[in-house]
Design a protein around this motif. Structure first.
Motif: not given
Length: 142
Positions: A82-84, A105-108, A118-122
């Motif tokens: 969960p990034e900005k 890793l984070a996607f570039s 760009m998404s996150y689950a929690v």
């Protein structure tokens, strides 16, 4: 909603098989592997055997654009921390591709198609496998 799970940049056999078990366990039939290398590429037969036993299918692509051209998702959720710039995953209509990074890793921005979200689950760093399991639960069980 039709779901497709895609693993990008995977080299770990145990992680590849665990993601497959989660995917097929939630009833998602289609698993795409993108940029498979190392041990995962050498033992991909184990994944095909698991898919056959669990009633799923496996597709293998060299890059994300090839997968998008063939699978034609309406929405691409790139799961990560969960990034900005990331937003919570949500139910949407149409064909949805959930893209997870095989190396945690984070996607570039260069790796992703323009329409990827760009998404996150929690709001915790639970790794790509954890985010995938929670995302599938949120999308399919609630």
């Amino acid at each position: 909603m039709e779901l497709i799970v895609a693993i990008y940049n995977i080299s770990s056999v145990p992680k590849m098989l665990e993601i497959a078990k989660i995917t097929y366990g939630f009833g998602v039939r289609r698993l795409a592997l993108i940029k498979v290398f190392g041990a995962a590429a050498q033992q991909i037969g184990d994944l095909f055997k698991l898919a056959f036993k669990m009633g799923g299918e496996v597709l293998v692509f060299n890059d994300i654009n090839d997968a998008v051209d063939v699978l034609r998702p309406d929405v691409i959720f790139a799961l990560g921390k969960p990034e900005k710039d990331a937003r919570p995953i949500e139910k949407v209509e149409g064909r949805v591709m959930i893209l997870v990074h095989g190396a945690d890793l984070a996607f570039s921005p260069r790796e992703l198609p323009q329409n990827a979200v760009m998404s996150y689950a929690v709001k915790k760093d639970v790794g790509s496998t954890g985010h995938l399991a929670i995302a599938l639960y949120k999308l399919l069980e609630s």
